[in-house]
Design a protein around this motif. Structure first.
Motif, PDB file in Angstrom:
ATOM      1  N   VAL A 111      21.725  77.824  74.432  1.00 29.98           N
ATOM      2  CA  VAL A 111      21.358  76.619  73.673  1.00 29.98           C
ATOM      3  C   VAL A 111      22.052  75.397  74.281  1.00 29.98           C
ATOM      4  O   VAL A 111      21.440  74.327  74.407  1.00 29.98           O
ATOM      5  N   GLN A 112      23.299  75.542  74.667  1.00 31.62           N
ATOM      6  CA  GLN A 112      24.003  74.430  75.316  1.00 31.62           C
ATOM      7  C   GLN A 112      23.318  74.050  76.630  1.00 31.62           C
ATOM      8  O   GLN A 112      23.143  72.873  76.932  1.00 31.62           O
ATOM      9  N   TYR A 113      22.919  75.039  77.404  1.00 34.31           N
ATOM     10  CA  TYR A 113      22.235  74.792  78.680  1.00 34.31           C
ATOM     11  C   TYR A 113      20.928  74.025  78.452  1.00 34.31           C
ATOM     12  O   TYR A 113      20.665  73.019  79.115  1.00 34.31           O
ATOM     13  N   VAL A 114      20.105  74.500  77.525  1.00 32.21           N
ATOM     14  CA  VAL A 114      18.812  73.854  77.266  1.00 32.21           C
ATOM     15  C   VAL A 114      19.023  72.469  76.660  1.00 32.21           C
ATOM     16  O   VAL A 114      18.298  71.524  76.994  1.00 32.21           O
ATOM     17  N   SER A 115      20.032  72.306  75.815  1.00 27.44           N
ATOM     18  CA  SER A 115      20.333  70.990  75.242  1.00 27.44           C
ATOM     19  C   SER A 115      20.684  70.005  76.354  1.00 27.44           C
ATOM     20  O   SER A 115      20.165  68.875  76.387  1.00 27.44           O
ATOM     21  N   ASN A 116      21.551  70.417  77.268  1.00 25.50           N
ATOM     22  CA  ASN A 116      21.933  69.548  78.389  1.00 25.50           C
ATOM     23  C   ASN A 116      20.728  69.213  79.263  1.00 25.50           C
ATOM     24  O   ASN A 116      20.570  68.070  79.690  1.00 25.50           O
ATOM     25  N   LEU A 117      19.894  70.193  79.522  1.00 22.65           N
ATOM     26  CA  LEU A 117      18.692  69.951  80.313  1.00 22.65           C
ATOM     27  C   LEU A 117      17.773  68.943  79.605  1.00 22.65           C
ATOM     28  O   LEU A 117      17.234  68.029  80.233  1.00 22.65           O
ATOM     29  N   ALA A 118      17.609  69.103  78.296  1.00 23.79           N
ATOM     30  CA  ALA A 118      16.753  68.196  77.521  1.00 23.79           C
ATOM     31  C   ALA A 118      17.272  66.759  77.588  1.00 23.79           C
ATOM     32  O   ALA A 118      16.484  65.813  77.695  1.00 23.79           O
ATOM     33  N   PHE A 119      18.580  66.607  77.533  1.00 23.21           N
ATOM     34  CA  PHE A 119      19.179  65.268  77.596  1.00 23.21           C
ATOM     35  C   PHE A 119      19.181  64.716  79.020  1.00 23.21           C
ATOM     36  O   PHE A 119      18.743  63.596  79.258  1.00 23.21           O
ATOM     37  N   GLN A 120      19.678  65.492  79.961  1.00 28.68           N
ATOM     38  CA  GLN A 120      19.886  65.008  81.327  1.00 28.68           C
ATOM     39  C   GLN A 120      18.613  64.912  82.161  1.00 28.68           C
ATOM     40  O   GLN A 120      18.423  63.940  82.876  1.00 28.68           O
ATOM     41  N   LYS A 121      17.763  65.923  82.075  1.00 23.17           N
ATOM     42  CA  LYS A 121      16.574  65.954  82.945  1.00 23.17           C
ATOM     43  C   LYS A 121      15.317  65.456  82.263  1.00 23.17           C
ATOM     44  O   LYS A 121      14.453  64.868  82.924  1.00 23.17           O
ATOM     45  N   LEU A 122      15.182  65.701  80.961  1.00 25.52           N
ATOM     46  CA  LEU A 122      13.962  65.297  80.270  1.00 25.52           C
ATOM     47  C   LEU A 122      14.099  63.945  79.581  1.00 25.52           C
ATOM     48  O   LEU A 122      13.103  63.354  79.186  1.00 25.52           O
ATOM     49  N   GLY A 123      15.332  63.473  79.403  1.00 29.70           N
ATOM     50  CA  GLY A 123      15.548  62.163  78.817  1.00 29.70           C
ATOM     51  C   GLY A 123      15.478  62.100  77.301  1.00 29.70           C
ATOM     52  O   GLY A 123      15.393  61.014  76.726  1.00 29.70           O
ATOM     53  N   LEU A 124      15.533  63.256  76.631  1.00 31.56           N
ATOM     54  CA  LEU A 124      15.542  63.239  75.170  1.00 31.56           C
ATOM     55  C   LEU A 124      16.892  62.713  74.686  1.00 31.56           C
ATOM     56  O   LEU A 124      17.900  62.796  75.397  1.00 31.56           O
ATOM     57  N   THR A 125      16.913  62.164  73.473  1.00 27.53           N
ATOM     58  CA  THR A 125      18.159  61.610  72.937  1.00 27.53           C
ATOM     59  C   THR A 125      18.625  62.290  71.648  1.00 27.53           C
ATOM     60  O   THR A 125      19.756  62.085  71.226  1.00 27.53           O
ATOM     61  N   LYS A 126      17.747  63.085  71.019  1.00 30.63           N
ATOM     62  CA  LYS A 126      18.157  63.795  69.808  1.00 30.63           C
ATOM     63  C   LYS A 126      17.446  65.138  69.749  1.00 30.63           C
ATOM     64  O   LYS A 126      16.247  65.228  69.980  1.00 30.63           O
ATOM     65  N   LEU A 127      18.231  66.161  69.432  1.00 35.13           N
ATOM     66  CA  LEU A 127      17.695  67.508  69.254  1.00 35.13           C
ATOM     67  C   LEU A 127      18.070  68.017  67.880  1.00 35.13           C
ATOM     68  O   LEU A 127      19.125  67.659  67.342  1.00 35.13           O
ATOM     69  N   LYS A 128      17.210  68.864  67.328  1.00 31.10           N
ATOM     70  CA  LYS A 128      17.527  69.449  66.030  1.00 31.10           C
ATOM     71  C   LYS A 128      17.329  70.956  66.085  1.00 31.10           C
ATOM     72  O   LYS A 128      16.593  71.478  66.921  1.00 31.10           O
ATOM     73  N   ILE A 129      18.035  71.616  65.215  1.00 37.10           N
ATOM     74  CA  ILE A 129      17.904  73.051  64.981  1.00 37.10           C
ATOM     75  C   ILE A 129      17.754  73.208  63.476  1.00 37.10           C
ATOM     76  O   ILE A 129      18.530  72.634  62.702  1.00 37.10           O
ATOM     77  N   VAL A 130      16.749  73.974  63.066  1.00 35.37           N
ATOM     78  CA  VAL A 130      16.503  74.218  61.645  1.00 35.37           C
ATOM     79  C   VAL A 130      16.711  75.708  61.396  1.00 35.37           C
ATOM     80  O   VAL A 130      16.053  76.542  62.013  1.00 35.37           O
ATOM     81  N   VAL A 131      17.660  76.039  60.504  1.00 33.38           N
ATOM     82  CA  VAL A 131      18.004  77.436  60.233  1.00 33.38           C
ATOM     83  C   VAL A 131      18.124  77.677  58.732  1.00 33.38           C
ATOM     84  O   VAL A 131      18.348  76.752  57.950  1.00 33.38           O
ATOM     85  N   HIS A 132      18.005  78.931  58.353  1.00 33.53           N
ATOM     86  CA  HIS A 132      18.262  79.296  56.964  1.00 33.53           C
ATOM     87  C   HIS A 132      19.733  79.668  56.826  1.00 33.53           C
ATOM     88  O   HIS A 132      20.303  80.322  57.710  1.00 33.53           O
TER      89      HIS A 132
END
Length: 176
Positions: A111-132
């Protein structure tokens, strides 16, 4: 990442191990991962699923990553970057792991790897996780990966054959 595991995109040759992951963890995945499970109940289903996921990645709609055993090159879990809004630069992560491998930090590091990729390579600025809240392993992954609890989403998700459940929203932001 903890070795001998790594994370990368799904590939066509993953169909058999993806199907095995889903079917051997059916009981664990049917409550919170029912759509992915239902699309991977046979090797042919998994081939179609992977084809669709490759196409979605090419179109920048959704990114599905395999947590894999590096020695066997087999899929042991998934991290999916979904519900991407390119206008607001936000997305959501969903994840699952073979129940025999839980508690080793594999999902958290993935999850940390994909979060970093989303921020650094894809340019996203906010991610969410929805759990029970009852899914303590998933809550632990969100928290250990740096996500902060924001609010309870009332009646936000309906597992198969159940009533609507309240879900917990965790977020992680990236300042540019």
């Amino acid at each position: 990442m903890i070795k001998p595991f790594n994370i990368d995109h799904l590939k066509e040759s993953d169909a058999e191990s993806l199907c095995l992951l889903m079917t051997s963890n059916k009981e664990a995945f049917e409550r919170f991962f029912p759509k992915t499970l239902s699309q991977n109940l046979s090797v042919d289903d998994s081939r179609l699923f992977i084809s669709k996921k490759i196409e979605e990645m090419e179109q920048k709609l959704e990114y599905t990553f395999a947590i894999r055993d590096a020695k066997m090159d087999s899929v042991k879990g998934l991290v999916i970057l979904k519900d991407i809004d390119w206008n607001t630069l936000q997305g959501e992560l969903a994840y699952c792991l073979d129940q025999n491998l839980q508690g080793k930090g594999l999902t958290t590091s993935s999850v940390q790897y994909v979060s970093n990729l989303a921020f650094q390579k894809l340019g996203l600025t906010k991610l969410k996780i929805v759990v029970h809240k009852s899914n303590l392993a998933s809550v632990g992954v969100a928290e250990k990966a740096g996500y902060q609890w924001k609010t309870t989403l009332l009646k936000a998700y309906r597992p198969p054959k159940e009533k609507l459940l309240d879900m917990e929203l965790y977020e992680l932001s990236y300042e540019r």
